[in-house]
Every structure is written in C-alpha cells, then in structure tokens.
Motif scaffolding. Structure first.
Motif, short mmCIF file in Angstrom:
data_model
loop_
_atom_site.label_atom_id
_atom_site.label_comp_id
_atom_site.label_asym_id
_atom_site.label_seq_id
_atom_site.Cartn_x
_atom_site.Cartn_y
_atom_site.Cartn_z
N ASP A 136 -0.80 10.63 -9.75
CA ASP A 136 0.29 10.52 -8.76
C ASP A 136 -0.26 10.30 -7.36
O ASP A 136 0.31 9.54 -6.58
N LEU A 177 -1.47 6.63 -7.16
CA LEU A 177 -0.32 5.72 -7.09
C LEU A 177 0.36 5.81 -5.73
O LEU A 177 0.79 4.80 -5.16
N ALA A 178 0.43 7.02 -5.17
CA ALA A 178 1.09 7.20 -3.86
C ALA A 178 0.33 6.44 -2.78
O ALA A 178 0.93 5.78 -1.92
N LEU A 237 -1.66 3.80 -3.19
CA LEU A 237 -1.51 2.36 -3.43
C LEU A 237 -0.13 1.89 -2.97
O LEU A 237 0.01 0.86 -2.29
N LYS A 238 0.91 2.66 -3.32
CA LYS A 238 2.28 2.28 -2.95
C LYS A 238 2.45 2.32 -1.44
O LYS A 238 2.98 1.39 -0.83
N ASP A 239 1.98 3.37 -0.81
CA ASP A 239 2.15 3.53 0.64
C ASP A 239 1.43 2.43 1.41
O ASP A 239 1.84 2.05 2.51
N GLY A 277 1.12 -0.63 0.32
CA GLY A 277 1.68 -1.94 -0.04
C GLY A 277 0.82 -2.69 -1.04
O GLY A 277 0.92 -3.92 -1.15
N LEU A 283 0.77 -2.22 -4.37
CA LEU A 283 1.44 -2.44 -5.66
C LEU A 283 2.59 -3.42 -5.45
O LEU A 283 3.58 -3.08 -4.80
N ARG A 284 2.47 -4.61 -5.99
CA ARG A 284 3.43 -5.67 -5.69
C ARG A 284 4.16 -6.12 -6.95
O ARG A 284 3.57 -6.12 -8.03
N THR A 285 5.41 -6.52 -6.77
CA THR A 285 6.13 -7.11 -7.89
C THR A 285 6.62 -8.50 -7.48
O THR A 285 6.89 -8.75 -6.30
N THR A 341 3.48 -8.10 -11.99
CA THR A 341 2.85 -7.01 -11.24
C THR A 341 1.52 -7.48 -10.69
O THR A 341 0.76 -8.16 -11.40
N VAL A 350 -1.80 -5.91 -8.23
CA VAL A 350 -2.39 -4.85 -7.42
C VAL A 350 -3.26 -5.54 -6.36
O VAL A 350 -4.33 -6.05 -6.69
#
Ligand SMILES: O=P(O)(O)OC[C@H]1O[C@H](OP(=O)(O)OP(=O)(O)O)[C@H](O)[C@@H]1O
Ligand SMILES: O=C(O)c1cc(=O)[nH]c(=O)[nH]1
Ligand SMILES: [Mg+2]
Length: 209
Positions: free
Chosen positions: A18, A21-22, A24-26, A28, A30-32, A45, A47
């Motif tokens: 977690d 992932l936090a 990476l997400k924060d 930017g 992790l892209r879709t 997806t 990275v």
C-alpha cells in the motif's frame, strides 16, 4: 553477503504494498489509457517511473526498500548495470544504496552498448537493475550485453515487475512491487482499447526529432 554497504545515516526499512502504491499514485506514475509497450504489446496501464523518480527523495525511499530486499537474498554483487533510459536513475540510486558502482548501457542502433568509457571488470558480479519488467526482453538484452563485456550477472532488481512474476530472465528477480497488468497483442485488442488512440511512452525505436 554483499560486498557493498548502505551509506552512513541511511534509513532502510521494508515498505508495504500500500505504501509503494501510494507513492506511485501520488507521483502520477500509475497511468491509464492506451499504451504501446516496448515489446509492441498494448496495455491500458503504464507505470511511468520517471514521474516518481523526478523526486530524488522518493527515488531514495523506493530504492532503499528495494536494496533491503536485494540484501536479504544474500546475493554477492560488485556493481550495478542498467539499461538507459529507464534504468539510469534507479540504477544510480541502487548503486548508492548498495555501496557499489553503477554503469549503464545505451542503445546504439537499437543495440545495448557500454559507452562513456565505462568498463566492467572481468568476472564482476553484476546486479542488473531496471525500472519496469514487462516481458523481460530489455533485461535479457542488457544482461547479454553485460556478459559480452565480461560481467557475471548474478541477479536482477526492478521497481515494478508488471509480468505478475512470469517474466523469464534466467537469473533471480527481486522486485519492489509485483503487478499483474494485462498486455495484448496489437491484433487482439480488447474492446475498451480499440477506440482510444495509442501512445508509445518509451524510447525504443524513437526517431530523432
Ligand atoms: O520487459 P520489457 O518488455 O522489455 O519492457 C520493459 C522495458 O520497457 C521500458 O523501456 P523502454 O524500452 O520503453 O525505453 P526507456 O527505458 O528508454 O523508457 C522499461 O524501462 C524497461 O526497460
Ligand atoms: O513494457 C513497457 O514498455 C513498459 C511498461 C510500463 O508500465 N512502464 C514502462 O516504463 N515500460
Ligand atoms: Mg527501459
């Protein structure tokens, strides 16, 4: 035992899934969307590790945790080797964390080449370091180049193994985060990708501007 050691005052600790992932997400990272991967496969997806590695303190945090996992494997290494571009920053920071030199290979006419007067001493035990592993093709190409230069590739470490543990590298792979991100053949795209224009973020086969 590793021949290197972490720098003085470096705080190393395991990171939970977690927490990784936090970060990476924060950042930017992790892209879709619709992406063409370096292998030619397509995915919804991506990275983009450069997004998180642009923050040196985050590169340090992630690589400290990855280096701790590498040390736990008790793999002896003398140096880090990595493939440009994605492997440069993470390779440098892993070298710093492990207390060993870090060199990188660059593609020249598509072939991983050691430039800048870098050398690999004969028999040097190399840790191959990548940002992302998808099919493992780039890793295998870079490991072959390192062996051709005289290195003995002992293991690989990466920030993200998005093959879900399925990539075949021929050496043990230590990843900070394992993802099972789907990748599709270009002529077998799922409906949700067919209508979205695709972008190719990586540098393989990138033409000159
Ligand atoms: O396991 P694979 O299927 O080979 O995919 C992973 C590779 O793709 C990306 O590099 P890319 O070739 O896009 O270029 P870059 O490092 O310059 O971004 C990434 O940095 C890995 O090197
Ligand atoms: O397979 C790739 O090219 C790839 C996938 C990914 O998620 N991130 C990346 O940098 N490359
Ligand atoms: Mg790369």
């Amino acid at each position: 035992m590793l021949s290197g050691h972490p720098p003085e005052n470096e705080q190393t600790r395991p990171m939970s899934r977690d927490e990784i992932l936090a970060i990476l997400k924060d950042s930017g990272a992790l892209r879709t969307g619709h992406f063409i991967l370096t292998s030619g496969l397509h995915s919804d997806t991506y990275v983009q590790c450069a997004q998180v590695l642009q923050y040196p303190w985050r590169a340090e945090t992630l690589c400290a945790a990855l280096a701790e996992k590498v040390r736990a494997q008790a793999t002896e290494i003398d140096m880090v080797v990595s493939p440009a571009m994605g492997g440069v920053i993470v390779g440098y920071e892993m070298g710093r964390q492990l207390g060993v030199p870090a060199v990188f290979f660059e593609r020249v006419d598509g072939v991983f080449t050691l430039r800048r007067d870098f050398t690999i001493p004969a028999g040097a035990r190399c840790l191959m370091v990548e940002d992302v592993v998808t099919t493992g093709l780039s890793s295998r190409e870079c490991m072959a180049a390192a062996r051709a230069e005289g290195g003995d590739v002992a293991a690989e470490a990466c920030l993200v193994d998005r093959s879900g543990g399925r990539a075949e590298l021929g050496v043990p792979l230590v990843s900070l985060l394992e993802l099972d991100a789907p990748a599709y053949d270009p002529d077998a795209l799922p409906p949700h990708l067919r209508d979205i224009p695709a972008v190719k973020p990586g540098s393989r086969k990138l033409g000159a501007a």
